[in-house]
Motif scaffolding. Structure first.
Motif, mmCIF file in Angstrom:
data_model
loop_
_atom_site.group_PDB
_atom_site.id
_atom_site.type_symbol
_atom_site.label_atom_id
_atom_site.label_comp_id
_atom_site.label_asym_id
_atom_site.label_seq_id
_atom_site.Cartn_x
_atom_site.Cartn_y
_atom_site.Cartn_z
ATOM 1 N N GLN A 119 0.831 -1.193 0.000
ATOM 2 C CA GLN A 119 0.000 0.000 0.000
ATOM 3 C C GLN A 119 0.874 1.255 0.000
ATOM 4 O O GLN A 119 1.846 1.327 0.756
ATOM 5 N N ALA A 159 -9.182 8.459 -0.966
ATOM 6 C CA ALA A 159 -9.692 7.096 -1.117
ATOM 7 C C ALA A 159 -10.536 6.964 -2.373
ATOM 8 O O ALA A 159 -10.403 5.991 -3.134
ATOM 9 N N ALA A 162 -8.430 6.783 -5.493
ATOM 10 C CA ALA A 162 -7.774 5.489 -5.648
ATOM 11 C C ALA A 162 -8.753 4.402 -6.054
ATOM 12 O O ALA A 162 -8.431 3.530 -6.876
ATOM 13 N N THR A 168 -6.386 -0.792 -8.279
ATOM 14 C CA THR A 168 -6.387 -0.674 -6.822
ATOM 15 C C THR A 168 -7.180 -1.821 -6.206
ATOM 16 O O THR A 168 -8.373 -1.966 -6.450
ATOM 17 N N VAL A 171 -8.237 -0.208 -0.103
ATOM 18 C CA VAL A 171 -8.052 1.126 0.469
ATOM 19 C C VAL A 171 -8.052 0.981 1.986
ATOM 20 O O VAL A 171 -8.939 0.330 2.543
#
Length: 327
Positions: A119, A159, A162, A168, A171
């Protein structure tokens, strides 16, 4: 322990995981033996998801997890780490060359050829809008250095940016009874996109245990002493950015509604785990007792309506005006 799919990773992880910041640094001293004991107790209680970062104790947390994993090769563990906080926080540092160096170091620390999940560690906001950054992360996946990538964020808008990226997988965001804003847009967007949500700081740095008073003292090397006003990093990471005195008072009021047989901390963790869209909530633990108690929260029945209502009431009264608009 209930197992849930961690977003686009496709991996099953425990509804209650383990955050391991405290096993590295910034929470006072934790010996290596105690750290390994926490990992062992968590796994024994059904925890299958550990979250760490390359800066927790300058790699100490990763290395301890690596030793534990090597000693328990048959455990079905997923380990998420983070990268990006080892350098000055400017967008120019979020490039493939650095990503390769950071993930190589984490692979050595964790003793694996391929990292389960990496991350970005609360980077500058512009990073979330950079095609080059996400192309670089895709390259790491293509190279086999990492299996999946996600982001850890401070703000809901980060968030959402992303989540809109097709690569992705997860989160990570602060979510607890004193930080409700992610419920508005982030969790619904993650559900729609199939992105996993890792909820951190579920106890507001311990406030929601209802064990603190206005006079509680923390060690000098504990972030709850040195970062109350954001002196070292984002203030939201310490007591979720709420006023300490107000938090102590609100936590005591909420604790009165914890269901029979559950501690205030377990009820607070269960509240997070029971939010639609949450893949895993990652409380930390500094002792075997804490690790076991945290894991037990994953097995609580749905919280009573009175508890749920009081969360909203306390938030509206104490925190919405000061916290909700900021993050």
């Amino acid at each position: 322990m209930e197992q849930r799919i961690l977003g686009r990773t496709g991996r099953a992880v425990s509804a209650v995981g383990l955050g391991t910041w405290q096993l590295g640094a910034d929470w006072g001293d934790v010996s290596e033996d105690d750290a390994l004991a926490v990992l062992d107790a968590s796994a024994e209680a059904g925890v299958t998801f550990f979250d760490t970062a390359d800066v927790y104790g300058d790699g100490r947390s990763e290395s301890v997890i690596g030793r534990f994993r090597a000693a328990n090769p048959d455990l079905p563990l997923t380990v998420a780490t983070k990268m990006g906080r080892r350098v000055e926080q400017v967008p120019e540092n979020y490039v493939l060359e650095n990503f390769r160096a950071w993930t190589d170091r984490s692979r050595r620390n964790l003793g694996v050829d391929r990292l389960d999940l990496v991350q970005l560690h609360c980077p500058p906001t512009s990073v979330f809008h950079s095609d080059e950054v996400f192309d670089a992360l895709d390259t790491l996946v293509d190279d086999g250095a990492i299996a999946n990538y996600g982001v850890s964020v401070e703000e809901c808008d980060q968030a959402l940016a992303a989540i809109a990226r097709s690569g992705t997988a997860t989160v990570q965001i602060i979510l607890n009874a004193f930080r409700l804003k992610p419920l508005d847009a982030v969790l619904p967007a993650a559900i729609e996109a199939g992105v996993g949500v890792i909820a951190r700081v579920p106890l507001a740095s311990g406030l929601l245990t209802a064990r603190y008073s206005d006079d509680t003292a923390f060690a000098a090397n504990d972030h709850r002493s040195f970062n109350r006003h954001g002196e070292a990093f984002d203030v939201g990471e310490t007591f979720s950015g709420v006023d300490y005195t107000s938090g102590v008072r609100a936590a005591r009021e909420l604790a009165e509604l914890a269901p029979d047989g559950a501690t205030p901390a377990q009820a607070a963790i269960a509240w997070v785990a029971q939010q639609p869209g949450v893949s895993s909530v990652i409380p930390g633990a500094r002792s075997v007792r804490q690790a076991r108690a945290n894991a037990e929260a994953g097995g609580l029945d749905p919280l009573p309506a009175a508890y749920l209502r009081r969360v909203i009431e306390l938030y509206d009264t104490n925190f919405r005006a000061t916290v909700h608009n900021r993050w």
